[in-house]
Write a protein that holds these residues in place. Structure first.
Motif, PDB file in Angstrom:
ATOM      1  N   GLN A   1       0.827  -1.219   0.000  1.00 20.08           N
ATOM      2  CA  GLN A   1       0.000   0.000   0.000  1.00 20.08           C
ATOM      3  C   GLN A   1       0.857   1.263   0.000  1.00 20.08           C
ATOM      4  O   GLN A   1       0.511   2.235  -0.654  1.00 20.08           O
TER       5      GLN A   1
ATOM      6  N   VAL B   1     -12.043  10.534   1.338  1.00 14.77           N
ATOM      7  CA  VAL B   1     -11.002  10.486   0.291  1.00 14.77           C
ATOM      8  C   VAL B   1      -9.634  10.108   0.867  1.00 14.77           C
ATOM      9  O   VAL B   1      -8.678   9.927   0.123  1.00 14.77           O
TER      10      VAL B   1
ATOM     11  N   ARG C   1      -3.599   8.381   1.242  1.00 12.54           N
ATOM     12  CA  ARG C   1      -4.672   8.138   0.272  1.00 12.54           C
ATOM     13  C   ARG C   1      -5.151   6.698   0.387  1.00 12.54           C
ATOM     14  O   ARG C   1      -4.886   5.860  -0.445  1.00 12.54           O
ATOM     15  N   ASP C   2      -5.858   6.462   1.482  1.00  9.74           N
ATOM     16  CA  ASP C   2      -6.372   5.123   1.764  1.00  9.74           C
ATOM     17  C   ASP C   2      -7.837   5.256   2.153  1.00  9.74           C
ATOM     18  O   ASP C   2      -8.200   6.164   2.907  1.00  9.74           O
ATOM     19  N   LEU C   3      -8.670   4.380   1.626  1.00  9.80           N
ATOM     20  CA  LEU C   3     -10.112   4.464   1.871  1.00  9.80           C
ATOM     21  C   LEU C   3     -10.578   3.390   2.851  1.00  9.80           C
ATOM     22  O   LEU C   3     -11.747   3.010   2.844  1.00  9.80           O
ATOM     23  N   THR C   4      -9.662   2.878   3.658  1.00 12.61           N
ATOM     24  CA  THR C   4     -10.054   1.868   4.645  1.00 12.61           C
ATOM     25  C   THR C   4     -11.152   2.448   5.546  1.00 12.61           C
ATOM     26  O   THR C   4     -10.989   3.520   6.125  1.00 12.61           O
TER      27      THR C   4
ATOM     28  N   THR D   1      -4.658   5.507  -4.948  1.00 14.70           N
ATOM     29  CA  THR D   1      -5.425   5.427  -3.702  1.00 14.70           C
ATOM     30  C   THR D   1      -5.705   3.959  -3.411  1.00 14.70           C
ATOM     31  O   THR D   1      -6.038   3.198  -4.322  1.00 14.70           O
ATOM     32  N   THR D   2      -5.561   3.556  -2.148  1.00 15.32           N
ATOM     33  CA  THR D   2      -5.719   2.141  -1.807  1.00 15.32           C
ATOM     34  C   THR D   2      -7.014   1.890  -1.046  1.00 15.32           C
ATOM     35  O   THR D   2      -7.496   2.769  -0.312  1.00 15.32           O
ATOM     36  N   SER D   3      -7.565   0.702  -1.230  1.00 13.98           N
ATOM     37  CA  SER D   3      -8.738   0.297  -0.450  1.00 13.98           C
ATOM     38  C   SER D   3      -8.821  -1.227  -0.466  1.00 13.98           C
ATOM     39  O   SER D   3      -9.673  -1.810  -1.140  1.00 13.98           O
TER      40      SER D   3
ATOM     41  N   ARG E   1       0.608   4.145  -2.815  1.00 12.55           N
ATOM     42  CA  ARG E   1       0.313   5.550  -2.479  1.00 12.55           C
ATOM     43  C   ARG E   1       1.449   6.460  -2.905  1.00 12.55           C
ATOM     44  O   ARG E   1       1.227   7.556  -3.410  1.00 12.55           O
TER      45      ARG E   1
END
Lengths: 311, 151
Positions: free
Chosen positions: A68, B129, B9-12, A77-79, A72
């Protein structure tokens, strides 16, 4: 905004050696580590071209920090959904003296039903943010074909276009889900949609026409330099110059990244293919992966030739 | 320096329909001490932390002495059998503090200092975001991207 799905990500280890000899002690000249898996490769290349992209899939906690952070740092963008089983590690042993490549691929983790359901819940939310989803790469154990099909069904239901990088064994079930774009690698296939194909180009053209009846836009990879593109308007042969004797790893992922980049700008099919080819050529000049910026891609647009095939 | 310069920038996140059992699994498998709770439109509607989960079992002890013992964890494991199927919306902090990408980092420093926040969701029109982690403030300072005045 683009979403890429990598159900079976990897940590790719690139081992550079001067003279790799099996069954002997080999000294490592250099070693690089990058996140891997087709969807992740495509996400990084899209981000390098300035596209807003989200990457999703399954990661184990021990690998997630590296994967991740790398994504980044490269503008992705990570999810990810975190799972208990280990993320796979792949080894690419590159003999710089001969150019030979030895690949050791791990199969990957087992994903439980509960973990897959959590992923699906997140996937639905992410689809509400994007205009296209790229589904690429292998499935981990525990994710069956019908689970994989759900990704298309949900995207279709939400009106999100699907682009898929697929092998022959999953082609039929994938086509039933009406994907927007199909990239089919025929290099190790002897048939397309149940019809045996030979290696001659005219046979590939026939396969291309079969695909054309089933999809709006499909691409067959013949080899690293040659592709067949099928649309509702007909077939085209695509040739990439300047690819020989260069790094051909991940050329399919690069092709997909270029196609998606262009289609996301609402370009027509031929322009999209030109971009796909240009990214593949640009990527081939890097030692391992990936392209570094759009500046590497633009000069390659002129190295892609597209020729209409008369039926 | 703006929030966009230091955000992760992580949407966890967890979804409002997630059960507490799912939330505990999510919290156990990722590096954050808490995550935003989002609705079906990806809007941030709450925040759930490890502390919130523990508070569900020992509100008095944690609010009095601010900590817990090993025995508490064992009780919590048993308690999760009861609350495991309950929805996270019953346990999350509502009206969570959020920031936008364009806000100055100074704003985040104030929130960290005044409210003791470790993670702050970053939103655009209410939609998640990214996240700002407290440690990123220190990193920005160490990397000379932020002055002592800002910090």
């Amino acid at each position: 905004l683009i979403l890429t799905v990598t159900l079976n990500p990897a940590v790719d280890h690139f081992v550079l050696s001067d003279h790799f000899t099996p069954a002997k002690l080999n000294r490592v000249k250099d070693l690089e580590r990058h996140p891997g898996g087709k969807g992740i490769n495509i996400a990084v290349m899209l981000a390098k071209m300035g596209v807003d992209v989200i990457s999703t899939g399954f990661l184990n906690r021990s690998s997630s920090l590296f994967v991740q952070q790398y994504l980044r740092d490269n503008g992705v963008t990570t999810s990810f959904t975190h799972i208990a089983d280990e993320t796979r590690h792949n080894y690419f042993i590159i003999d710089e003296a001969t150019g030979n490549l030895t690949v050791i691929d791990e199969e990957g983790p087992t994903v439980s039903k509960g973990e897959f359901n959590l992923f699906l819940q997140n996937y639905k939310s992410l689809l509400k943010r994007v205009n296209m989803v790229v589904i690429a790469g292998s499935n981990p154990r525990g994710v069956e074909d019908q689970d994989w099909c759900q990704l298309f069904e949900i995207a279709n239901h939400l009106g999100v276009k699907t682009a898929v990088n697929v092998q022959e064994d999953k082609l039929m079930i994938c086509l039933d889900k009406n994907p927007y774009l199909v990239l089919l690698d025929t290099r190790s296939s002897s048939e397309v949609l149940g019809k045996k194909i030979e290696k001659e180009v005219d046979q590939k053209q026939a396969a291309c026409r079969i695909m054309g009846e089933k999809t709006l836009f499909s691409i067959l990879t013949l080899d690293y330099q040659n592709y067949m593109v099928s649309t509702t308007e007909g077939c085209n042969e695509v040739n990439l110059s300047d690819m020989k004797n260069r790094n051909q790893m991940f050329s399919g992922d690069a092709m997909m990244a270029g196609l998606v980049y262009s289609l996301n700008r609402n370009d027509d099919v031929k322009e999209a293919v030109r971009w796909g080819g240009a990214v593949a050529i640009a990527n081939s000049s890097n030692r391992i992966k990936f392209i570094n910026s759009m500046d590497e891609v633009k000069p390659c647009l002129d190295k892609v030739s597209i020729r209409e095939v008369q039926s | 320096l703006k929030v966009r310069d230091i955000m992760t920038r992580d949407l966890t996140a967890v979804h409002k329909d997630n059960t507490m059992r799912e939330v505990v699994n999510i919290l156990a498998n990722q590096p954050y001490s808490g995550v935003p709770v989002i609705d079906e439109h990806n809007k941030v509607i709450g925040f759930i932390s490890v502390k919130d989960v523990l508070m569900s079992e020992f509100p008095e002890r944690i609010s009095k002495i601010g900590t817990f013992k090993l025995q508490d964890f064992m009780n919590l494991a048993r308690q999760l059998d009861y609350i495991g199927e309950s929805k996270v919306v019953n346990f999350m902090s509502v009206n969570p503090i959020t920031v936008t990408e364009d806000e100055p980092v100074r704003q985040v420093v104030d929130l960290v200092v005044d409210k003791g926040l470790k993670i702050i969701p970053v939103v655009r029109d209410g939609v998640l975001v990214g996240l700002v982690e407290r440690i990123e403030l220190c990193r920005a300072y160490m990397d000379n991207r932020m002055t002592a005045d800002e910090l």
